[in-house]
Design a protein around this motif. Structure first.
Motif, mmCIF file in Angstrom:
data_model
loop_
_atom_site.group_PDB
_atom_site.id
_atom_site.type_symbol
_atom_site.label_atom_id
_atom_site.label_comp_id
_atom_site.label_asym_id
_atom_site.label_seq_id
_atom_site.Cartn_x
_atom_site.Cartn_y
_atom_site.Cartn_z
ATOM 1 N N GLY A 26 0.812 -1.205 0.000
ATOM 2 C CA GLY A 26 0.000 0.000 0.000
ATOM 3 C C GLY A 26 0.844 1.252 0.000
ATOM 4 O O GLY A 26 2.028 1.229 0.367
ATOM 5 N N SER A 28 -0.444 3.967 1.637
ATOM 6 C CA SER A 28 -0.840 4.610 2.884
ATOM 7 C C SER A 28 -1.221 3.517 3.870
ATOM 8 O O SER A 28 -1.301 2.343 3.515
ATOM 9 C CB SER A 28 -2.017 5.571 2.649
ATOM 10 O OG SER A 28 -3.128 4.855 2.100
ATOM 11 N N ASN A 29 -1.467 3.913 5.113
ATOM 12 C CA ASN A 29 -1.782 2.949 6.180
ATOM 13 C C ASN A 29 -3.160 3.249 6.749
ATOM 14 O O ASN A 29 -3.300 4.117 7.610
ATOM 15 C CB ASN A 29 -0.715 3.033 7.270
ATOM 16 C CG ASN A 29 -0.938 2.033 8.394
ATOM 17 O OD1 ASN A 29 -1.907 1.285 8.422
ATOM 18 N ND2 ASN A 29 -0.022 2.035 9.349
ATOM 19 N N PRO A 30 -4.219 2.558 6.234
ATOM 20 C CA PRO A 30 -4.171 1.565 5.165
ATOM 21 C C PRO A 30 -4.491 2.206 3.817
ATOM 22 O O PRO A 30 -4.948 3.344 3.751
ATOM 23 C CB PRO A 30 -5.303 0.617 5.560
ATOM 24 C CG PRO A 30 -6.335 1.536 6.141
ATOM 25 C CD PRO A 30 -5.559 2.620 6.863
ATOM 26 N N GLN A 31 -4.288 1.441 2.754
ATOM 27 C CA GLN A 31 -4.792 1.816 1.433
ATOM 28 C C GLN A 31 -5.855 0.799 1.045
ATOM 29 O O GLN A 31 -5.556 -0.380 0.872
ATOM 30 C CB GLN A 31 -3.683 1.828 0.383
ATOM 31 C CG GLN A 31 -4.208 2.217 -1.000
ATOM 32 C CD GLN A 31 -3.138 2.171 -2.082
ATOM 33 O OE1 GLN A 31 -2.007 1.758 -1.828
ATOM 34 N NE2 GLN A 31 -3.495 2.584 -3.283
ATOM 35 N N ASP A 104 -1.218 -8.009 3.758
ATOM 36 C CA ASP A 104 -2.523 -7.379 3.571
ATOM 37 C C ASP A 104 -3.533 -7.824 4.623
ATOM 38 O O ASP A 104 -3.287 -8.748 5.401
ATOM 39 C CB ASP A 104 -3.060 -7.673 2.165
ATOM 40 C CG ASP A 104 -3.144 -9.177 1.868
ATOM 41 O OD1 ASP A 104 -2.974 -9.997 2.806
ATOM 42 O OD2 ASP A 104 -3.374 -9.545 0.700
ATOM 43 N N TYR A 117 -7.242 -4.322 2.123
ATOM 44 C CA TYR A 117 -6.410 -3.260 2.683
ATOM 45 C C TYR A 117 -4.939 -3.640 2.499
ATOM 46 O O TYR A 117 -4.506 -4.731 2.896
ATOM 47 C CB TYR A 117 -6.702 -3.058 4.166
ATOM 48 C CG TYR A 117 -8.115 -2.613 4.454
ATOM 49 C CD1 TYR A 117 -8.464 -1.264 4.399
ATOM 50 C CD2 TYR A 117 -9.098 -3.541 4.789
ATOM 51 C CE1 TYR A 117 -9.772 -0.847 4.666
ATOM 52 C CE2 TYR A 117 -10.397 -3.140 5.057
ATOM 53 C CZ TYR A 117 -10.737 -1.792 4.996
ATOM 54 O OH TYR A 117 -12.023 -1.397 5.254
ATOM 55 N N CYS A 118 -4.204 -2.741 1.889
ATOM 56 C CA CYS A 118 -2.760 -2.950 1.715
ATOM 57 C C CYS A 118 -2.001 -1.905 2.527
ATOM 58 O O CYS A 118 -2.534 -0.836 2.845
ATOM 59 C CB CYS A 118 -2.385 -2.857 0.239
ATOM 60 S SG CYS A 118 -3.049 -4.211 -0.753
ATOM 61 N N TYR A 119 -0.730 -2.220 2.826
ATOM 62 C CA TYR A 119 0.050 -1.381 3.742
ATOM 63 C C TYR A 119 1.469 -1.203 3.219
ATOM 64 O O TYR A 119 2.031 -2.104 2.572
ATOM 65 C CB TYR A 119 0.107 -2.036 5.131
ATOM 66 C CG TYR A 119 -1.253 -2.257 5.733
ATOM 67 C CD1 TYR A 119 -1.817 -1.310 6.590
ATOM 68 C CD2 TYR A 119 -2.000 -3.396 5.427
ATOM 69 C CE1 TYR A 119 -3.086 -1.498 7.132
ATOM 70 C CE2 TYR A 119 -3.265 -3.590 5.960
ATOM 71 C CZ TYR A 119 -3.796 -2.637 6.810
ATOM 72 O OH TYR A 119 -5.062 -2.825 7.327
ATOM 73 N N ASP A 123 5.368 -0.028 7.431
ATOM 74 C CA ASP A 123 4.353 0.016 8.487
ATOM 75 C C ASP A 123 3.927 -1.380 8.930
ATOM 76 O O ASP A 123 3.568 -1.573 10.098
ATOM 77 C CB ASP A 123 3.123 0.788 8.011
ATOM 78 C CG ASP A 123 3.376 2.274 7.876
ATOM 79 O OD1 ASP A 123 4.439 2.732 8.331
ATOM 80 O OD2 ASP A 123 2.520 2.970 7.317
ATOM 81 N N LYS A 167 -6.135 0.729 10.462
ATOM 82 C CA LYS A 167 -4.736 1.138 10.547
ATOM 83 C C LYS A 167 -3.964 0.125 11.381
ATOM 84 O O LYS A 167 -4.475 -0.409 12.362
ATOM 85 C CB LYS A 167 -4.627 2.523 11.184
ATOM 86 C CG LYS A 167 -3.210 3.065 11.238
ATOM 87 C CD LYS A 167 -3.175 4.479 11.792
ATOM 88 C CE LYS A 167 -1.750 5.028 11.804
ATOM 89 N NZ LYS A 167 -1.694 6.422 12.319
#
Length: 365
Positions: A26, A28-31, A104, A117-119, A123, A167
């Protein structure tokens, strides 16, 4: 979840598949990501190889691993509202071109809808064979196997997943931890103030075989402080071939099994492979006497839940044997006389030498 869902039902074309076939981190945290390709792969449960075959490529040898929901070491947490939260996991073994460890989070809703959700890797690193403990609106993620180059032997990986916004944050813990642990069990106490960690494997030194965690550990949730609950001074040994080559204990047991169930063709193939690999005609019956000793002990028991695990009892003490590809580990779960321990080690070495016609060595730790 449904199985064998046709790609056309999800509107997945070869062109779209190529755009979404690869795992990704991702930004962003999360994307939160929407992908009909990933939805299809979750519902179909296809491995990387089969999805690539259905979509006519591209090969993972050229384009890297194929995204898959067919994973080992992934956690599945049921929420009170009916949602299911899946975290990480790995696809295939390290030698496979589709091998990948994921970082994920996938949420399955009661109606079948999916959230992805990817990170960023910084993170939340690729994580597998961890545990996920639900506490209110958060999930505590403990441990990981991970990629060898990313392991930190002196610490235990700890992350907190907030189910309100998904998150993930690092938990800064203190105290004496189990170390780099995976494949363990985590139990939340009734007061929901601590988590007890048991079993599992710990990496002590990079490049060395994992060691079993024989102690119990407690993680206090308010202060995130680790506490060692036990300090079991059990005798433990690791036996390996002196030439460092992989052993053939599993293959010999397989040949014994195919003989006992009278699968003649399979048995002939097993014996042919053994002779080619070992250079002589193997007496597969010798593996039945591997854990027979000349001092009093109860008959051998094979663990029905754990793979390649056997045990005997000596003077009321369980002695557990774990057969691995490159070693045999022995754990004496209590106290036995030095005479008994010495005799057991000598006879084990002798039995292994005879079984494989190769010299074995023993390391105590």
């Amino acid at each position: 979840m449904e199985e064998n869902i046709d790609s056309k039902e999800h509107g997945v074309t070869p062109q779209l598949f190529k755009q979404w076939r690869s795992p990704r981190f991702g930004n962003s945290n999360p994307q939160k990501i929407e992908s009909t390709v990933w939805e299809w792969l979750v519902h179909s449960k296809l491995c990387g190889y089969l999805s690539t075959q259905k979509m006519d490529g591209p090969s993972p040898l050229d384009e890297g691993p194929t995204w898959s929901f067919d994973r080992f070491g992934q956690t599945k947490t049921q929420l009170p509202d009916g949602r299911i939260v899946y975290v990480g996991g790995e696809h295939e073994d390290h030698y496979d071109p589709d091998f990948h460890i994921y970082n994920d989070v996938i949420v399955e809703h009661p109606n079948g809808e999916l959230d992805f959700y990817c990170y960023p890797k910084t993170d939340f690193p690729p994580t597998d064979f961890h545990t996920a403990t639900l506490i209110g609106s958060k999930i505590v993620i403990i441990g990981s196997l991970g990629y060898p180059q990313e392991r930190v032997q002196a610490s235990t990986q700890l992350y907190l997943l907030d189910l309100d916004n998904f998150k993930i944050t690092t938990i800064a813990s203190c105290g004496e931890s189990p170390g780099w642990i995976h494949g363990h069990e985590a139990t939340l106490d009734t007061s929901q103030t601590s988590i007890t960690v048991t079993k599992g494997l710990v990496e002590i030194e990079s490049g060395s075989p994992m060691r079993e965690n024989i102690d119990d550990w407690k993680l206090g949730i308010e202060s995130w402080t680790w506490q060692r609950l036990t300090d079991r001074q059990w005798p433990r040994w690791e036996l390996t071939r002196k030439d460092k080559a992989r052993n053939h204990v599993y293959d010999i047991r397989r040949a014994l099994w195919s003989h006992e169930v009278n699968w003649k063709e399979d048995h002939q193939e097993d014996m042919a492979r053994l002779e080619k690999s070992m250079g002589f005609s193997v007496d597969f019956n010798l593996v039945k006497t591997l854990y027979q000793f000349d001092f009093p002990h109860e008959s051998l028991v094979e663990d029905e839940e754990e793979y390649n695990v056997y045990w005997i009892y000596v003077d009321g003490v369980r002695v557990r044997f774990v057969e691995k590809m490159h070693c045999l580990t022995v754990t004496v779960e209590g106290s036995l006389s030095n005479q008994t321990l010495t005799s057991m080690k000598e006879q084990l070495i002798s039995n292994l030498n005879e079984l494989e016609r190769s010299e074995w060595t023993i390391n105590e730790y």
